[in-house]
Design a protein around this motif. Structure first.
Motif, PDB file in Angstrom:
ATOM      1  N   ALA A 398     -13.431-106.918 -16.347  1.00 34.22           N
ATOM      2  CA  ALA A 398     -13.634-105.295 -16.823  1.00 34.22           C
ATOM      3  C   ALA A 398     -14.723-104.704 -15.623  1.00 34.22           C
ATOM      4  O   ALA A 398     -16.198-105.355 -15.407  1.00 34.22           O
ATOM      5  CB  ALA A 398     -13.602-104.723 -17.706  1.00 34.22           C
ATOM      6  N   VAL A 399     -14.735-104.051 -14.538  1.00 35.49           N
ATOM      7  CA  VAL A 399     -15.436-103.574 -13.575  1.00 35.49           C
ATOM      8  C   VAL A 399     -15.409-101.689 -13.706  1.00 35.49           C
ATOM      9  O   VAL A 399     -14.097-101.065 -13.634  1.00 35.49           O
ATOM     10  CB  VAL A 399     -15.678-103.905 -12.423  1.00 35.49           C
ATOM     11  N   LEU A 400     -16.444-100.838 -13.805  1.00 39.25           N
ATOM     12  CA  LEU A 400     -16.491 -99.601 -13.780  1.00 39.25           C
ATOM     13  C   LEU A 400     -16.624 -99.436 -12.227  1.00 39.25           C
ATOM     14  O   LEU A 400     -18.438 -99.317 -11.881  1.00 39.25           O
ATOM     15  CB  LEU A 400     -17.410 -99.182 -15.060  1.00 39.25           C
ATOM     16  N   LEU A 401     -16.451 -98.662 -12.426  1.00 39.57           N
ATOM     17  CA  LEU A 401     -17.144 -98.140 -10.556  1.00 39.57           C
ATOM     18  C   LEU A 401     -17.214 -95.709 -10.679  1.00 39.57           C
ATOM     19  O   LEU A 401     -16.399 -95.567 -11.751  1.00 39.57           O
ATOM     20  CB  LEU A 401     -15.526 -97.419 -10.164  1.00 39.57           C
ATOM     21  N   MET A 402     -18.461 -96.088  -9.805  1.00 42.76           N
ATOM     22  CA  MET A 402     -19.195 -94.256 -11.078  1.00 42.76           C
ATOM     23  C   MET A 402     -19.126 -94.251  -9.255  1.00 42.76           C
ATOM     24  O   MET A 402     -20.026 -94.523  -8.595  1.00 42.76           O
ATOM     25  CB  MET A 402     -19.948 -93.914 -11.505  1.00 42.76           C
ATOM     26  N   HIS A 403     -18.900 -92.479  -9.219  1.00 46.39           N
ATOM     27  CA  HIS A 403     -19.330 -91.716  -8.009  1.00 46.39           C
ATOM     28  C   HIS A 403     -20.730 -90.719  -8.116  1.00 46.39           C
ATOM     29  O   HIS A 403     -21.354 -90.837  -9.108  1.00 46.39           O
ATOM     30  CB  HIS A 403     -17.831 -90.676  -8.038  1.00 46.39           C
ATOM     31  N   GLY A 404     -21.087 -90.034  -7.196  1.00 47.27           N
ATOM     32  CA  GLY A 404     -21.478 -89.783  -6.538  1.00 47.27           C
ATOM     33  C   GLY A 404     -21.591 -88.406  -6.715  1.00 47.27           C
ATOM     34  O   GLY A 404     -20.569 -87.643  -7.066  1.00 47.27           O
ATOM     35  N   ILE A 405     -22.008 -87.055  -6.746  1.00 48.96           N
ATOM     36  CA  ILE A 405     -22.310 -86.071  -7.193  1.00 48.96           C
ATOM     37  C   ILE A 405     -21.725 -85.090  -5.948  1.00 48.96           C
ATOM     38  O   ILE A 405     -21.242 -85.485  -4.705  1.00 48.96           O
ATOM     39  CB  ILE A 405     -23.970 -85.185  -6.904  1.00 48.96           C
ATOM     40  N   LEU A 406     -20.792 -84.024  -6.429  1.00 49.25           N
ATOM     41  CA  LEU A 406     -20.048 -83.567  -6.199  1.00 49.25           C
ATOM     42  C   LEU A 406     -18.828 -84.358  -5.953  1.00 49.25           C
ATOM     43  O   LEU A 406     -18.072 -83.817  -4.755  1.00 49.25           O
ATOM     44  CB  LEU A 406     -19.825 -82.707  -4.626  1.00 49.25           C
ATOM     45  N   TYR A 551     -23.271 -70.953 -11.930  1.00 52.61           N
ATOM     46  CA  TYR A 551     -23.934 -72.776 -12.499  1.00 52.61           C
ATOM     47  C   TYR A 551     -23.049 -73.859 -11.731  1.00 52.61           C
ATOM     48  O   TYR A 551     -23.738 -74.624 -12.492  1.00 52.61           O
ATOM     49  CB  TYR A 551     -24.048 -72.221 -14.360  1.00 52.61           C
ATOM     50  N   GLU A 552     -21.723 -73.653 -12.089  1.00 54.66           N
ATOM     51  CA  GLU A 552     -21.281 -74.605 -10.677  1.00 54.66           C
ATOM     52  C   GLU A 552     -21.179 -74.783  -9.404  1.00 54.66           C
ATOM     53  O   GLU A 552     -21.585 -73.557  -8.393  1.00 54.66           O
ATOM     54  CB  GLU A 552     -20.350 -74.466 -11.384  1.00 54.66           C
ATOM     55  N   LEU A 553     -22.095 -75.970  -8.186  1.00 57.86           N
ATOM     56  CA  LEU A 553     -21.996 -76.247  -7.277  1.00 57.86           C
ATOM     57  C   LEU A 553     -20.180 -75.909  -6.958  1.00 57.86           C
ATOM     58  O   LEU A 553     -19.713 -77.304  -6.959  1.00 57.86           O
ATOM     59  CB  LEU A 553     -22.574 -77.069  -6.556  1.00 57.86           C
ATOM     60  N   ARG A 554     -19.908 -75.208  -5.839  1.00 61.39           N
ATOM     61  CA  ARG A 554     -18.669 -75.493  -5.639  1.00 61.39           C
ATOM     62  C   ARG A 554     -18.141 -74.423  -4.497  1.00 61.39           C
ATOM     63  O   ARG A 554     -18.267 -72.641  -5.183  1.00 61.39           O
ATOM     64  CB  ARG A 554     -17.130 -75.296  -7.453  1.00 61.39           C
ATOM     65  N   ALA A 614     -28.331 -80.512  -8.640  1.00 56.05           N
ATOM     66  CA  ALA A 614     -28.850 -80.374  -7.105  1.00 56.05           C
ATOM     67  C   ALA A 614     -30.531 -80.380  -7.327  1.00 56.05           C
ATOM     68  O   ALA A 614     -30.899 -80.837  -7.171  1.00 56.05           O
ATOM     69  CB  ALA A 614     -27.672 -79.263  -6.457  1.00 56.05           C
ATOM     70  N   ILE A 615     -30.636 -79.060  -8.405  1.00 54.70           N
ATOM     71  CA  ILE A 615     -31.916 -78.960  -8.966  1.00 54.70           C
ATOM     72  C   ILE A 615     -33.474 -79.907  -8.720  1.00 54.70           C
ATOM     73  O   ILE A 615     -33.955 -80.385  -8.444  1.00 54.70           O
ATOM     74  CB  ILE A 615     -32.136 -77.673  -9.053  1.00 54.70           C
ATOM     75  N   HIS A 616     -32.482 -81.017  -9.977  1.00 52.11           N
ATOM     76  CA  HIS A 616     -32.403 -82.114 -10.595  1.00 52.11           C
ATOM     77  C   HIS A 616     -33.793 -82.462  -9.117  1.00 52.11           C
ATOM     78  O   HIS A 616     -34.773 -83.699  -8.920  1.00 52.11           O
ATOM     79  CB  HIS A 616     -32.076 -82.406 -11.121  1.00 52.11           C
ATOM     80  N   TYR A 617     -32.606 -83.085  -8.464  1.00 51.32           N
ATOM     81  CA  TYR A 617     -32.825 -83.768  -7.442  1.00 51.32           C
ATOM     82  C   TYR A 617     -33.958 -82.961  -6.319  1.00 51.32           C
ATOM     83  O   TYR A 617     -35.402 -83.841  -5.934  1.00 51.32           O
ATOM     84  CB  TYR A 617     -31.874 -83.845  -5.891  1.00 51.32           C
ATOM     85  N   ALA A 618     -33.667 -82.224  -6.014  1.00 51.68           N
ATOM     86  CA  ALA A 618     -34.534 -81.273  -5.292  1.00 51.68           C
ATOM     87  C   ALA A 618     -35.851 -81.594  -6.027  1.00 51.68           C
ATOM     88  O   ALA A 618     -37.136 -81.412  -5.014  1.00 51.68           O
ATOM     89  CB  ALA A 618     -33.983 -79.626  -5.472  1.00 51.68           C
ATOM     90  N   GLN A 619     -36.299 -81.734  -7.203  1.00 53.58           N
ATOM     91  CA  GLN A 619     -37.442 -81.718  -7.998  1.00 53.58           C
ATOM     92  C   GLN A 619     -37.885 -83.402  -7.555  1.00 53.58           C
ATOM     93  O   GLN A 619     -39.315 -83.580  -7.348  1.00 53.58           O
ATOM     94  CB  GLN A 619     -37.435 -81.955  -9.149  1.00 53.58           C
ATOM     95  N   LEU A 620     -37.221 -83.856  -7.190  1.00 53.56           N
ATOM     96  CA  LEU A 620     -38.194 -85.450  -6.952  1.00 53.56           C
ATOM     97  C   LEU A 620     -38.037 -85.131  -5.659  1.00 53.56           C
ATOM     98  O   LEU A 620     -38.843 -86.419  -5.052  1.00 53.56           O
ATOM     99  CB  LEU A 620     -36.747 -86.511  -7.105  1.00 53.56           C
ATOM    100  N   MET A 621     -37.982 -84.507  -4.549  1.00 51.37           N
ATOM    101  CA  MET A 621     -38.079 -84.914  -2.702  1.00 51.37           C
ATOM    102  C   MET A 621     -39.053 -84.139  -3.234  1.00 51.37           C
ATOM    103  O   MET A 621     -39.999 -84.631  -1.739  1.00 51.37           O
ATOM    104  CB  MET A 621     -36.989 -84.149  -2.326  1.00 51.37           C
TER     105      MET A 621
END
Length: 723
Positions: A398-406, A551-554, A614-621
């Protein structure tokens, strides 16, 4: 007998008295009986009525909205034509019933399209034939096969002739998509006449139907016997008496209205918050609009024979052999469908399983699974047990594939066999599981809140890593009986793994090996100009979003649809702008982007995410650290007991991890990859894609990703086996 008539009158009088209080304010909505052309005129639009004759003599009626409500300059020849095709027992009215600004027919007309509304043979607008009348036995001897091979080509040819165009857009709903798949596979020359096919609630493989309707499929082959011996009957539109009774019972003021809505929900799936109860009587007044029972029977055969999308089965091997040259009806060759396709689906659609349709389309065995997290989010997973030639998952790793943000599970299958990693792994003998995280298109449900509430979106990728991933891993292992699985993540799909495996180190024991594509953990050196700018104003953006209640990125669907259709279409003069906007974020890679597939890709992206991700990623930058969400000094003291959020301890990751990166990835800098590699507990290699222009999205959709990347990943996976 004459005494029955007075008794019927007495019964009606009794009912009217008994229900008087509930129906005192009842008034019949005039739109119940209003035909499509009149509905269009009522909303302030011009309308044209056209007649089309098929090769086998059926006379179809087309309705055209040539201009927007606000522009009647007669310049429709400059507009791109778009054909909207209704579903089973529907009609052209389906696209205009909700009125201006709500119905897709009007929305597209106002967006500048030349809108054509189709009507299949047998519905209330297409009940004529050059040689037969509807009471003839053979008038109704058709299924969705004939709608695809005869009706749809005739309508497309007529529209292109009338407009002088070489191509058109096509939007189908339910059976409207089915007949497109039939046409595009049986008459593949029509693929070149379609710019883009948009499938709403796409229907082809019906083996995953849900709800009470599945009980009726038991009568499928009895229906074949009746039809072949006595003729296929009409599934007609309701009589005037039937419409009156249903409008009485289904009116918004009637105490019995809940019965009408629940009847719909039992067929299609429960969605009380989205159904406009004020228009329920109008909707029911136009549906059903007429069809052949043979259409229903054909769909029922797909449920009885799951995993198949094939010609009509006559239930008799001799008849099948006479018709097809084999005892079993042939499958529709969906690999011939070369028109770009965007599928829009819902996890709550009981009649059309979403990504399952796309997987089935290419000849692989799909499954859809529902997983609940401990904080009550309901996630949908998609599974490819193998190609139809080897569908049994027994014995397969078995293999699990996980997508990125959005993103969503579509990322791994959208380019089709031989190109998408999901199919390549299935062909290589893996049992492929594809995840969807909370908030995306397929995972927008919760046991105690809805997507419209603030509480639903209070998560970042930290919660995805510590709650969604463990739930999906545990579920896949339980279903397969395995102790371990392989993990492949892209972008945020790697971030969430690193968060999980460091904060919940016991999950390392459940991973055979992890393969990170465009790994994202440290973000200090991200190159992307738009993202660097957004990181500078992240705090202000967070405040604005909170103030606005966002609260949603869309993007709004109206803006997104208009932008992608006008700017990103293959034939658009502005098409380079669309691709360059992607390149500005991810890195320039024009030679690896398949331009013809761009509209299809954008039909699935963005798939939804929370602002907090997105805010969490911005903090890491802002810092050269990989740490948990920063809630501010006081929020951190409350959450973590200290003024700064804790770092993720990457040394806790004992599962074997390979990092796959590229030098042109503007979201994953080589310095950040090196930093990550140096801190992992058990790295097995850091592999650069051997193409200098390879960017962040090329890991999923590059023309040559199979040879540049996927072959290497499968080779590495083969070195590690479950204990």
């Amino acid at each position: 007998m004459p005494f029955l008539q007075p008794r019927r009158c007495l019964l009606l009088v009794f009912l009217s008295l008994h229900l008087k209080s509930g129906f005192a304010n009842f008034e019949t909505n005039r739109d119940i009986d209003t035909k499509t052309p009149a509905l269009i005129r009522k909303s302030g639009y011009l309308v044209e009525i056209h007649a089309v004759v098929t090769r086998d003599g059926y006379i179809l009626e087309l309705h055209r909205i040539p201009s927007s409500r606000y522009s009647r300059n007669g310049q429709q020849n400059r507009k791109k034509p778009i054909l909207l095709q209704h579903g089973l027992a529907g009609s052209s009215a389906d696209w205009v019933l909700m009125g201006q600004g709500k119905s897709l027919g009007f929305v597209l007309a106002d967006a500048g399209y030349d809108v054509w509304l189709g009507n299949n043979r047998g519905n209330i607008y297409s009940r004529n034939h050059t040689n037969m009348i509807p009471t003839d036995q053979f008038f109704w001897d058709f299924s969705f096969h004939e709608l695809g091979t005869e009706d749809l080509p005739a309508m497309i040819d007529y529209i292109l002739q009338q407009t002088g165009r070489r191509k058109l857009f096509f939007v189908g709903h339910s059976q409207g998509t089915t007949q497109f798949w039939v046409m595009a596979s049986e008459r593949p020359e029509y693929n070149s006449r379609v710019i883009l096919t948009v499938g709403l609630a796409p229907a082809a493989f019906t083996g995953h139907l849900r709800g009470p309707v599945t009980k009726l499929t038991k009568l499928t082959y009895f229906g074949v016997w009746v039809g072949e011996n006595f003729g296929y009957p009409e599934f007609g539109s309701r009589s005037a008496w039937g419409k009156f009774v249903s409008s009485l019972l289904c009116d918004s003021k009637a105490p019995t209205q809940f019965l009408c809505s629940n009847m719909l929900f039992l067929v299609a799936g429960f969605s009380r918050g989205e159904l406009n109860m004020e228009n329920l009587t109008v909707i029911i007044g136009h549906v059903p609009a007429g069809a052949s029972w043979k259409q229903f029977i054909h769909f029922g055969q797909g449920y009885i024979n799951p995993g198949t999308f094939r010609h009509f089965d006559y239930g008799d091997s001799k008849i099948n052999f006479k018709m097809y040259g084999s005892s079993i009806p042939p499958d529709y060759a969906l690999e011939r469908v070369s028109s770009p396709v965007a599928l829009f689906s819902s996890a709550n659609d009981w009649l059309a399983a979403p990504q399952v349709q796309l997987i089935d389309k290419y000849g692989y065995n799909p499954e859809a699974h529902t997983v609940a997290t401990y904080d009550e989010y309901i996630l949908e997973m998609h599974r490819i047990t193998g190609p139809k030639s080897n569908p049994n998952p027994e014995g397969k790793p078995a293999v699990l594939l996980m997508h990125g943000i959005l993103m969503s599970s579509a990322d791994w299958i959208i380019l089709g066999p031989k190109k998408s990693l999901g199919y390549i792994l299935a062909d290589a003998g893996y049992d492929v599981w594809i995840g969807n995280v909370r908030g995306n298109t397929y995972s927008r449900r919760h046991l105690s809140s809805s997507v419209g509430e603030k509480s639903f979106w209070q998560f970042s990728w930290h919660e995805i890593g510590l709650r969604d991933l463990p739930a999906m891993i545990d579920y896949a292992l339980e279903k397969t009986g395995k102790k371990k699985l392989y993990y492949i993540g892209h972008s945020q799909g790697t971030t969430t793994f690193f968060a999980m495996a460091s904060a919940l180190p016991e999950y390392n024991e459940k991973i055979v090996s992890m393969h990170a594509l465009a790994p994202v953990a440290f973000c200090k050196n991200i190159v992307s100009p738009p993202l660097r700018f957004l990181s500078l104003i992240a705090d202000q953006m967070e405040m604005v979003f909170k103030y606005l209640g966002v609260y949603e990125l869309r993007l709004t669907q109206a803006f997104y649809d208009k932008f992608t259709s006008k700017v990103c279409d293959e034939d658009s003069m502005l098409q380079p702008l669309c691709s360059n906007l992607l390149f500005m974020i991810t890195g320039f890679s024009p030679n690896q982007l398949n331009i013809t597939r761009l509209p299809t890709i954008l039909g699935h992206v963005p798939a939804g995410a929370s602002v907090k991700q997105a805010i969490h990623y911005a903090q890491l930058m802002k810092r050269n650290e990989f740490r948990q969400f920063d809630h501010g000094i006081f929020g951190n003291l409350k959450k973590y007991g200290k003024i700064s959020p804790p770092d993720y301890d990457l040394s806790q990751i004992s599962a074997p991890v390979s990092l796959h990166y590229s030098v042109n990835d503007w979201l994953t800098h080589t310095k950040d990859v090196e930093n990550l590699y140096s801190k992992l507990g058990n790295p097995i290699g850091k592999f650069r894609v051997p193409l200098s222009e390879f960017n962040h999205l090329d890991f999923l959709w590059a023309k040559d990703a199979d040879t540049l990347l996927y072959e290497k990943i499968i080779s590495l996976m083969s070195r590690y086996r479950e204990d």
